[in-house]
Design an enzyme around this catalytic site. Structure first.
Site, short mmCIF file in Angstrom:
data_model
loop_
_atom_site.label_atom_id
_atom_site.label_comp_id
_atom_site.label_asym_id
_atom_site.label_seq_id
_atom_site.Cartn_x
_atom_site.Cartn_y
_atom_site.Cartn_z
CE1 TYR A 23 -2.63 7.52 6.58
CE2 TYR A 23 -3.78 5.44 6.85
CZ TYR A 23 -3.51 6.73 7.27
OH TYR A 23 -4.15 7.23 8.38
CB THR A 100 -0.70 -7.44 3.07
OG1 THR A 100 0.26 -6.37 3.23
CG2 THR A 100 -1.14 -7.50 1.63
CB THR A 135 4.38 -5.19 2.17
OG1 THR A 135 4.66 -3.81 1.91
CG2 THR A 135 5.63 -5.89 2.66
NE ARG A 169 12.78 0.18 -1.05
CZ ARG A 169 13.78 -0.17 -1.83
NH1 ARG A 169 14.15 0.60 -2.84
NH2 ARG A 169 14.44 -1.28 -1.60
CB VAL A 170 5.00 5.85 0.59
CG1 VAL A 170 5.12 6.08 -0.89
CG2 VAL A 170 3.93 4.83 0.91
CE LYS A 221 7.84 -2.33 2.23
NZ LYS A 221 8.11 -0.90 2.33
CB CYS A 275 4.87 -1.17 7.10
SG CYS A 275 3.75 -0.59 5.82
CE LYS A 278 1.78 -5.17 6.70
NZ LYS A 278 2.06 -5.40 5.32
NE ARG A 346 -2.85 1.87 8.84
CZ ARG A 346 -2.58 1.76 7.54
NH1 ARG A 346 -3.07 0.76 6.86
NH2 ARG A 346 -1.82 2.65 6.95
NE ARG A 418 7.67 7.57 20.56
CZ ARG A 418 7.81 6.46 19.85
NH1 ARG A 418 8.98 6.14 19.34
NH2 ARG A 418 6.80 5.64 19.68
N1 LIG Z 1 1.15 2.68 4.98
C1 LIG Z 1 2.40 2.71 4.59
O1 LIG Z 1 3.15 3.62 4.98
C2 LIG Z 1 2.95 1.68 3.65
C3 LIG Z 1 4.25 1.83 3.15
C4 LIG Z 1 4.76 0.90 2.28
C5 LIG Z 1 3.99 -0.22 1.94
N2 LIG Z 1 2.74 -0.37 2.46
C6 LIG Z 1 1.97 -1.54 2.06
O2 LIG Z 1 0.98 -1.12 1.13
C7 LIG Z 1 -0.22 -1.89 1.29
C8 LIG Z 1 -1.38 -0.96 1.53
O3 LIG Z 1 -1.17 -0.26 2.75
P1 LIG Z 1 -2.02 1.02 3.14
O4 LIG Z 1 -1.33 1.63 4.31
O5 LIG Z 1 -2.29 1.85 1.94
O6 LIG Z 1 -3.38 0.31 3.60
P2 LIG Z 1 -4.81 1.03 3.77
O7 LIG Z 1 -5.57 0.17 4.69
O8 LIG Z 1 -4.60 2.48 4.11
O9 LIG Z 1 -5.43 0.97 2.31
C9 LIG Z 1 -5.90 -0.18 1.72
C10 LIG Z 1 -7.23 0.17 1.05
O10 LIG Z 1 -7.62 -0.91 0.22
C11 LIG Z 1 -9.03 -1.01 0.31
N3 LIG Z 1 -9.41 -2.34 -0.15
C12 LIG Z 1 -9.25 -3.52 0.49
N4 LIG Z 1 -9.70 -4.53 -0.29
C13 LIG Z 1 -10.14 -3.98 -1.44
C14 LIG Z 1 -10.72 -4.50 -2.63
N5 LIG Z 1 -10.93 -5.81 -2.80
N6 LIG Z 1 -11.06 -3.64 -3.60
C15 LIG Z 1 -10.87 -2.30 -3.45
N7 LIG Z 1 -10.31 -1.75 -2.35
C16 LIG Z 1 -9.96 -2.58 -1.35
C17 LIG Z 1 -9.33 -0.71 1.75
O11 LIG Z 1 -10.68 -0.33 1.93
C18 LIG Z 1 -8.35 0.41 2.05
O12 LIG Z 1 -8.89 1.69 1.83
C19 LIG Z 1 0.06 -2.85 2.44
O13 LIG Z 1 0.50 -4.08 1.93
C20 LIG Z 1 1.20 -2.18 3.19
O14 LIG Z 1 1.99 -3.12 3.90
C21 LIG Z 1 2.20 0.57 3.29
#
Ligand SMILES: NC(=O)c1ccc[n+]([C@@H]2O[C@H](COP(=O)([O-])OP(=O)(O)OC[C@H]3O[C@@H](n4cnc5c(N)ncnc54)[C@H](O)[C@@H]3O)[C@@H](O)[C@H]2O)c1
Length: 446
Positions: A23, A100, A135, A169-170, A221, A275, A278, A346, A418
């Site tokens: 994402y 994470t 994060t 911060r998306v 964060k 996010c 956790k 999730r 809601r």
């Molecule tokens: N989803 C949100 O809205 C959001 C917003 C802000 C911050 N975050 C943070 O950003 C981080 C990622 O979140 P996300 O929602 O994108 O997670 P996600 O699960 O959608 O994406 C993570 C991707 O990384 C891949 N991956 C894992 N290990 C890998 C490796 N060793 N090599 C290559 N690819 C690998 C996974 O297969 C997965 O596709 C997290 O720490 C989250 O807390 C997420």
């Protein structure tokens, strides 16, 4: 070395790598590619890599502009995906965007982060800038990322490579828009590194970029998300109080927010997503073993985790009022994503609700227009329902009426978790935060 890197960033000659195309990583990779950089994305899931290389966006739900941008940058040859981390070998900047999560005991699970950093360390060339965007618990850059990268690469930080943390911060539904328009905390291991990072992010972010150190960036964060969780928990606790004593949290909230400096958030069916449930635990984790009492953040987590169970109780009570037992009742649950108009399930509050209702013997049918598994016709989900539970404010559910022709049972019990106004006028209707029998004032509600 850093000055040279900064120059190549400004000239758009720097080659970028993004590890993790989920994402966050995918829109980040697309945004940098669209701004003129050559970007390689590394992703473990081969089917996702194939989709991206075919110009197909793997993220469903309403994500304005992302599918078009992806198709455009892939066709232009500026973004390609790979499962092979050795493709990072010629990259000048590598952004790490892997998941994470925390485990049942709320301890950070860094297998993805460690795996990603180890492969980055093995592949990266001398002089590369590595930025962790995931994060992480405060202290992780110092205690995990730095030693791991040094060990895997054989290089020394600030000499052989550079390291920083720029948390994202998306939010699903606004991935590209937030990337561009929301300010960022830019933490570098040194002020010079933070400056080079600011030069990079300036290419895609049209908002403040605040240079600082890594620990501050980690704290900002996790604190901002813990802040949100605590404030939602407050609204939820007030909702429970209002329900119990015959009040109306929606009316109360409107009036509370007329008091200067008050900004009470919306109560609801619980908190989900990768996010917010956790990140508060990542903050708490940083204080483990330190002599500091951490009480508020875990209490807020407990309040928010309790909300789906409260919705279950509302359903059971409303069915009882209709003279029906939950065992054997047919219950339609509307919404399985954690967020409106998103496909992201999730930590969705709908999951514990559905599990609990099934454990109580109900026949549960789930509907969600954005989640492939549940995206069948709404009428099929509603057909013969004894109770309808609204869990997500999807646009598709706004203005929904449950007239007999909708297919729902003749007098279905309605639980609106809601406050979209579902079931107004129904014989038995419950809204989160509103005492039974309390009718919304004109202009209140959805
Ligand atoms: N989803 C949100 O809205 C959001 C917003 C802000 C911050 N975050 C943070 O950003 C981080 C990622 O979140 P996300 O929602 O994108 O997670 P996600 O699960 O959608 O994406 C993570 C991707 O990384 C891949 N991956 C894992 N290990 C890998 C490796 N060793 N090599 C290559 N690819 C690998 C996974 O297969 C997965 O596709 C997290 O720490 C989250 O807390 C997420």
């Amino acid at each position: 070395m850093l000055t040279q890197l900064e120059r190549s960033i400004l000239a758009k000659e720097a080659r970028l790598g993004v590890v993790g195309l989920g994402y966050v990583g995918l829109p980040v990779a697309c945004s940098f590619a669209a701004s003129g950089y050559d970007v390689v994305g590394i992703e473990l899931r081969p089917e996702r890599v194939a989709q991206i290389n075919a110009g197909i966006c793997p993220i469903q739900g309403h994500e304005p502009g992302l599918a078009e941008l992806l198709a455009e940058v892939v066709a232009a040859g500026r973004l390609r995906a790979s499962t092979d981390a050795s493709d990072l070998g010629d990259r000048d900047v590598i952004l790490v965007n892997v998941e994470t999560p925390v485990d049942e005991e709320h301890v950070p699970q860094y297998h993805a982060l460690r795996g990603a950093l180890a492969s980055v360390g093995r592949a990266m060339r001398r002089g590369a800038l590595v930025i962790v965007e995931s994060t992480i618990a405060p202290g992780t850059m110092r205690d995990v990322a730095l030693p791991l990268l040094q060990q895997a690469s054989g290089l020394t930080v600030n000499e052989g490579f550079f390291l920083g943390h720029c948390p994202e911060r998306v939010m699903p539904g606004r991935l590209l828009q937030n990337l561009r328009s929301v300010s960022r905390t830019v933490g570098g291991m040194t002020p010079e590194t933070a400056r080079a990072m600011v030069a990079l992010y300036r290419q895609i972010v049209a908002a403040d970029l605040d240079p600082t150190d890594c620990l501050t960036a980690e704290l900002v964060k996790t604190v901002e998300n813990a802040y949100r969780d605590v404030n939602i928990a407050f609204a939820n606790e007030v909702a429970l109080i209002c329900e119990a004593i015959g009040g109306d949290v929606w009316k109360v909230r409107d009036l509370v927010n007329k008091s200067p400096g008050r900004n009470m958030l919306l109560p609801g069916a619980g908190v989900g997503g990768h996010c917010i449930p956790k990140d508060p635990w990542l903050l708490v984790h940083a204080a483990r073993g330190k002599d500091v009492p951490v009480r508020l953040v875990p209490a807020a987590r407990a309040v928010n985790d309790g909300m789906p169970h409260h919705v279950t109780d509302m359903v059971v009570d409303a069915l009882a009022e209709a003279g029906l037992a939950v065992a054997g009742a047919r219950i339609a649950v509307l919404g399985y994503a954690y967020l409106e108009n998103s496909d992201d399930t999730r930590n969705t509050p709908s999951e514990p609700l559905v599990q609990r209702l099934r454990a109580l013997g109900a026949e549960v049918v789930v509907h969600d227009p954005h989640v492939a598994e549940y995206a069948g016709p709404l009428d099929d989900a509603l057909r013969g329902a004894d109770a309808v539970v609204l869990m997500v404010r999807h646009d598709a559910y706004q203005g929904l009426t449950l007239a007999p022709e909708s297919g729902a049972g003749s007098r279905p019990v309605i639980v609106d978790a809601r406050n979209v106004g579902l079931g107004a006028g129904a014989p038995i209707q419950r809204t989160i935060g509103r005492g039974a029998g309390v009718t919304p004032a004109a202009g209140d509600g959805a």
